[in-house]
Design a protein around this motif. Structure first.
Motif, mmCIF file in Angstrom:
data_model
loop_
_atom_site.group_PDB
_atom_site.id
_atom_site.type_symbol
_atom_site.label_atom_id
_atom_site.label_comp_id
_atom_site.label_asym_id
_atom_site.label_seq_id
_atom_site.Cartn_x
_atom_site.Cartn_y
_atom_site.Cartn_z
ATOM 1 N N GLU A 169 -0.800 -10.573 -3.310
ATOM 2 C CA GLU A 169 -0.258 -9.670 -1.935
ATOM 3 C C GLU A 169 -1.510 -8.426 -1.531
ATOM 4 O O GLU A 169 -2.096 -8.325 -0.969
ATOM 5 N N ILE A 170 -2.082 -8.788 -2.677
ATOM 6 C CA ILE A 170 -3.039 -7.248 -2.856
ATOM 7 C C ILE A 170 -4.558 -8.316 -2.066
ATOM 8 O O ILE A 170 -4.929 -7.335 -1.703
ATOM 9 N N ARG A 171 -4.994 -9.128 -2.636
ATOM 10 C CA ARG A 171 -6.207 -9.224 -2.124
ATOM 11 C C ARG A 171 -5.849 -9.963 -0.484
ATOM 12 O O ARG A 171 -7.197 -9.722 0.361
ATOM 13 N N LEU A 216 -9.512 -5.195 -7.691
ATOM 14 C CA LEU A 216 -8.213 -5.859 -8.087
ATOM 15 C C LEU A 216 -7.627 -5.219 -9.203
ATOM 16 O O LEU A 216 -7.065 -4.639 -9.896
ATOM 17 N N ARG A 217 -9.143 -5.351 -10.506
ATOM 18 C CA ARG A 217 -8.629 -4.803 -11.886
ATOM 19 C C ARG A 217 -7.929 -3.599 -12.298
ATOM 20 O O ARG A 217 -7.154 -2.893 -13.270
ATOM 21 N N PRO A 244 -18.768 -13.949 1.537
ATOM 22 C CA PRO A 244 -17.452 -13.904 1.127
ATOM 23 C C PRO A 244 -16.840 -12.500 1.034
ATOM 24 O O PRO A 244 -16.494 -11.397 1.680
ATOM 25 N N THR A 245 -15.626 -12.502 1.536
ATOM 26 C CA THR A 245 -14.117 -11.712 1.793
ATOM 27 C C THR A 245 -13.319 -12.273 0.535
ATOM 28 O O THR A 245 -13.822 -13.020 -0.535
ATOM 29 N N ARG A 246 -12.189 -11.146 -0.084
ATOM 30 C CA ARG A 246 -11.691 -11.769 -1.331
ATOM 31 C C ARG A 246 -10.334 -12.470 -1.414
ATOM 32 O O ARG A 246 -10.152 -13.414 -2.828
ATOM 33 N N LEU A 247 -10.887 -13.833 -0.449
ATOM 34 C CA LEU A 247 -10.228 -15.071 -0.710
ATOM 35 C C LEU A 247 -10.736 -16.063 -0.143
ATOM 36 O O LEU A 247 -10.942 -16.955 -0.632
#
Lengths: 158, 763
Positions: free
Chosen positions: A120-122, A139-140, B694-697
């Motif tokens: 969900e964060i991503r 994220l970490r 790139p994105t985080r996905l």
């Protein structure tokens, strides 16, 4: 034209050109945290809260903020301070230019969903580009904050 | 290695909280808004001469201050490449030229009191272009009758094999042993050409510079740059003014990745301010970054790799054709790395190698420096060739590498005969194999839903600074209360060198890292440093810091000994004090600092300058797991594991995040980041809408570990990490895609349409 709004809690009356972008308007009013990274609404660096909702200020006219409340990171320091130290502990701020945008969007995320999963964060932050960190450290950091804080209290869920 | 207190710890970056909380830090945040807006009118043609240019209408726009054309600028050519003088990049630029060499080349400089005025005036500059035939294909550039730089005053300062009459920016060849004979004797020869695109650094902060005349009448430049000292020299050359008249500083930099190792935009506001005396700034749009920036050199790398049936890699023959575009920046040097930092990976049993290259001028955007320099392109080719060899021999590509890789203690003929003093490449491979689960993931797995999972591997190396060239300096001084000031000329572009160099001071001086205040980079205040590029700062400037601290300790002991009335040999520095060895007296550091400011003639300030005759390579192994959709051709990275040997990781947190960032940039290069030109030479991917970073996905899950080695010539055993980290994704992902499809993709990026087309072309 003249607009009236609240910028970071402060009432403001200002004359703007009809084409003035909210991004340029808030920067001209001392909110240097709001950055421009592109001209095509792709980078997320210019994220501000318009009546509490995250918007790309490069794609919103200043006139659209008439009668609204606009918040930038300058006005949300305490809320950000609660979690950004965890990102700093990862070294994931790196150059810092994209930081205000994704920190603002993280604030919006945590207001909407106080206990997000990693995915969900991503997904929520997918529109916030970063070229330095590879995202994983951000994220970490957010995960470390959530783990340290423990589950959000009942009733805080949007 | 001795136990350390601060080095090796994941210390928080000194500027981290300020950056995370959005405090003013960058060029636009810390310079006056009330200044002239500078913009550049750009050529719509790939190759043209200006027949005539009219600026009268534009100048009349209210608020306009100046419109400059080629007739207004100094006539001496220079390069904007940030390199040590004499620069290897030929002098081929003017601030504005009558000849326009790519779509986006500078036609005129406009300065006005508002952006609106400048935008309006831009449309009123009337240019009559004589459109000329353009050289757009690097294959046809050499000896083409159309010359990109026919001018007589084009000049190469170094013998780089350049000839402007042949569209040749550089050329060379070198080797060891009889490569043709060994190849002829090999059981297997892999012989292919690999191609990479001119990828953009796409740092989040675009190019920008502020300029003003200071109270001393000097040109004060605040720029987002990795190279303050080179910018000073470049501006002096371009404007034809003494270097003493120029002061360059950098505030926080919003990402560089090498883009800001070239003075891409500085010259325009500097020229305006020098002519008008008024403060000015330029802020590039993303479109300008994409079309008139300083991207990676497009390269075509031809590899002939010969091996025995038993898997011994015996010969490597590498030829690189590099496209420098319209100007020379970093052309002669990037290309060298395509061979010198790929071939030595296989020093193990190599009997012969040859490396040759040509760098050609064409009428497209000039290339420059981008993390990895040319190593990224060369490693994509050589590592892909090795993976192809493993497939042809039917052996495990990890085992094949273990059989042939460079190992600690070897001398590397293809790396200027430099030694691998510290090399944990073998341990990186073993650890990565475990971490990734290579044996389970390497077999191709059909997921039964139209998707296939597969894995790939690659190794990489880079350098640590430019051997025998790069200079790093540091000043360390004791201040009131026993604080330390560290002044450097290296530029922290977000990677954290201000902090890691402070960690080294803290380690040497046995104090807390918060007790070290860092300042830089500023040409008036900093000791000379080549700048932050070529993976040099930790290794070169770090050593200068270590040596300056040693010198400062000697000074502190001398000062204390004077007070004790004994010799310096009779005292020792203990971090918070200097004491007599016999225990009879001790003076706290704070008192020593106070004493140094009253009736004192012993300096408590040391400046050391360092340069290294060698450039110890960091090493790395990367493994990628992908899922490929056979229906759409799209490739998703699921998992990326990497193990890096950067010597001693001075700050493991920052080293890890740099590695992760580099891997994601490499994933972008492998799968998404594409550049196309129209037949007229215009770049299609001119925004972040089309140029997909790139994105985080898009990056899957990353995991990075370190296998430390100890480089005896580095500070605390450190080598470098900044660049190597971008090098493994392209070959590892191309390998995985081959495993999934049976097709080798030798042309980046590996887009869904290429994969789809290949899958459907198969019988």
């Amino acid at each position: 034209m003249e607009i009236q709004l609240k910028l970071n809690g402060r009432p403001l009356r200002a004359a703007v050109e009809p084409g003035t972008l909210l991004l340029d308007f808030v920067r001209a009013h001392g909110c240097a945290s709001v950055k421009r990274g592109c001209e095509t609404s792709n980078c997320g660096l210019c994220t501000v809260l318009l009546d509490g909702k995250p918007v790309l200020s490069c794609s919103v006219l200043a006139a659209r903020a008439d009668g609204c409340e606009v918040q930038t990171l300058e006005g949300l320091q305490a809320e950000a301070e609660a979690f950004v130290a965890f990102i700093a502990d990862q070294g994931a701020e790196q150059c810092g230019f994209c930081n205000p945008g994704y920190v603002m969007n993280t604030i919006a995320l945590l207001r909407e969903n106080p206990d997000p999963t990693d995915d969900e964060i991503r997904a929520y932050l997918a529109g916030n580009l970063c070229r330095c960190s590879g995202y994983e450290g951000q994220l970490r950091g957010i995960r470390a904050f959530l783990d340290a804080r423990g589950p959000a209290k009942e009733g805080h869920h949007g | 290695m001795a136990e350390t207190k601060t080095v090796g710890k994941g210390v928080r970056k000194k500027d981290a909280l300020g950056l995370l909380l959005g405090r003013p830090a960058f060029v636009e945040d810390v310079t006056p808004r009330d200044c002239l807006v500078v913009k550049v009118l750009r050529s719509p043609h790939a190759h043209a001469l200006i027949r005539s240019i009219r600026t009268d209408l534009a100048t009349k726009v209210p608020g306009m201050v100046a419109v400059y054309t080629y007739e207004d600028v100094p006539r001496q050519r220079f390069t904007i490449a940030g390199q040590t003088y004499p620069e290897p990049s030929p002098y081929d630029r003017l601030i504005l030229d009558r000849r326009l060499r790519f779509v986006g080349d500078a036609v005129a400089i406009l300065a006005g009191e508002s952006e609106a005025a400048v935008d309006k005036a831009m449309k009123l500059v009337k240019v009559d272009y004589e459109v000329l035939p353009a050289v757009l294909d690097p294959h046809t550039a050499l000896d083409n009758p159309v010359l990109v730089h026919p001018e007589d005053d084009w000049r190469a300062l170094c013998a780089v094999g350049a000839d402007n009459r042949r569209n040749l920016c550089a050329s060379d060849r070198c080797g060891d042993g009889d490569v043709d004979a060994v190849l002829a004797d090999c059981d297997v020869v892999v012989d292919h050409v690999w191609h990479t695109k001119p990828c953009q650094q796409a740092m989040m902060e675009t190019f920008r510079t502020y300029t003003e005349i200071d109270p001393y009448g000097r040109l004060h430049v605040v720029s987002s740059t990795q190279i303050v000292f080179h910018v000073r020299r470049i501006l002096a050359q371009a404007l034809g003014i003494p270097k003493s008249k120029i002061h360059v500083e950098k505030p926080r930099i919003g990402g560089g990745f090498g883009a800001k190792q070239t003075a891409v935009c500085e010259v325009y506001p500097a020229f305006v301010t020098w002519k008008t005396g008024r403060p000015a700034h330029i802020v590039y749009t993303r479109q300008e970054c994409q079309t008139a920036g300083s991207p990676r050199h497009e390269m075509e790398v031809h590899v002939r790799l010969g091996a025995s049936k038993q898997g011994k890699i015996r010969a490597l023959d590498v030829y690189t054709l590099s496209n420098t575009g319209a100007y020379s920046e970093h052309g002669p040097t990037t290309v060298g790395l395509s061979g010198h930092k790929s071939i030595p990976l296989y020093t193990g049993g190599l009997e012969a190698f040859r490396f040759a290259y040509d760098v050609v001028y064409t009428n497209v955007q000039a290339a420059g420096a981008y993390r990895g320099y040319g190593a990224t392109q060369g490693i994509f080719a050589v590592e892909s060739a090795v993976n192809e060899l493993a497939d042809r021999l039917g052996v495990d590509p990890v085992a094949l590498r273990e059989q042939n890789m460079v190992r600690e203690g070897m001398r590397m003929p293809a790396y200027y005969n430099e030694p691998a003093n510290a090399c944990a490449l073998d341990r990186c491979m073993a650890r990565c194999k475990d971490l990734f689960g290579w044996d389970e993931k390497f077999p191709v797995r059909d997921m039964g839903n139209g998707k296939v999972r597969a894995a790939g591997v690659a190794m990489a190396m880079q350098g640590s600074g430019i051997s025998g060239v790069d200079v790093g300096s540091a000043t360390v001084r004791l201040g009131d209360d026993g604080i330390y000031n560290l002044v450097i000329g290296a530029a922290d572009m977000g990677t954290g060198c201000d902090t890691i160099l402070a960690q080294m001071v803290a380690e040497c001086m046995d104090c807390d890292v918060d007790n070290v205040a860092v300042f830089g980079a500023d040409t008036d205040a900093s000791p000379y440093d080549s700048g932050s590029y070529a993976s040099s700062t930790t290794y070169v400037t770090g050593k200068a810091v270590e040596r300056a601290c040693t010198q400062l300790k000697t000074q502190l002991c001398a000062l204390a000994a004077k007070g004790f009335g004994c010799t310096p040999e009779e005292v020792e520095f203990t971090g918070d004090a200097v004491r007599r060895l016999d225990g009879s007296a001790s003076v706290p550091l704070a008192d020593l600092a106070t004493r140094a400011m009253c009736n004192n003639t012993t300096a408590v300030q040391a400046t050391c300058t360092h340069s290294s005759p060698i450039s110890p390579p960091p090493f790395m192994v990367g493994m990628a797991e992908i899922e490929l959709d056979k229906e759409t051709g799209s490739v998703t990275v699921l998992d990326y594991k990497a193990v890096v040997d950067c010597g001693t990781p001075v700050n493991p947190n920052l080293a890890r995040v740099q590695t992760e960032g580099g891997i994601v940039q490499g994933i972008g290069m492998a799968l998404f980041e594409d550049v196309h030109y129209t037949p007229a030479g215009r770049i299609l991917e001119n925004s972040l809408m089309q140029y997909k970073i790139p994105t985080r996905l898009d990056m899957g899950h990353l995991q990075v570990e370190f296998e430390a080695s100890y480089e005896p010539t580095g500070p605390f055993g450190a080598k470098s990490i900044g660049e190597i980290v971008i090098n493994t994704p392209a070959p590892a992902i191309a390998h995985a895609v081959f495993r999934a499809t049976g097709t080798w993709f030798r042309d980046l990026p590996i887009t869904p349409e290429k994969v789809y087309t290949a899958l459907h072309a198969q019988p």
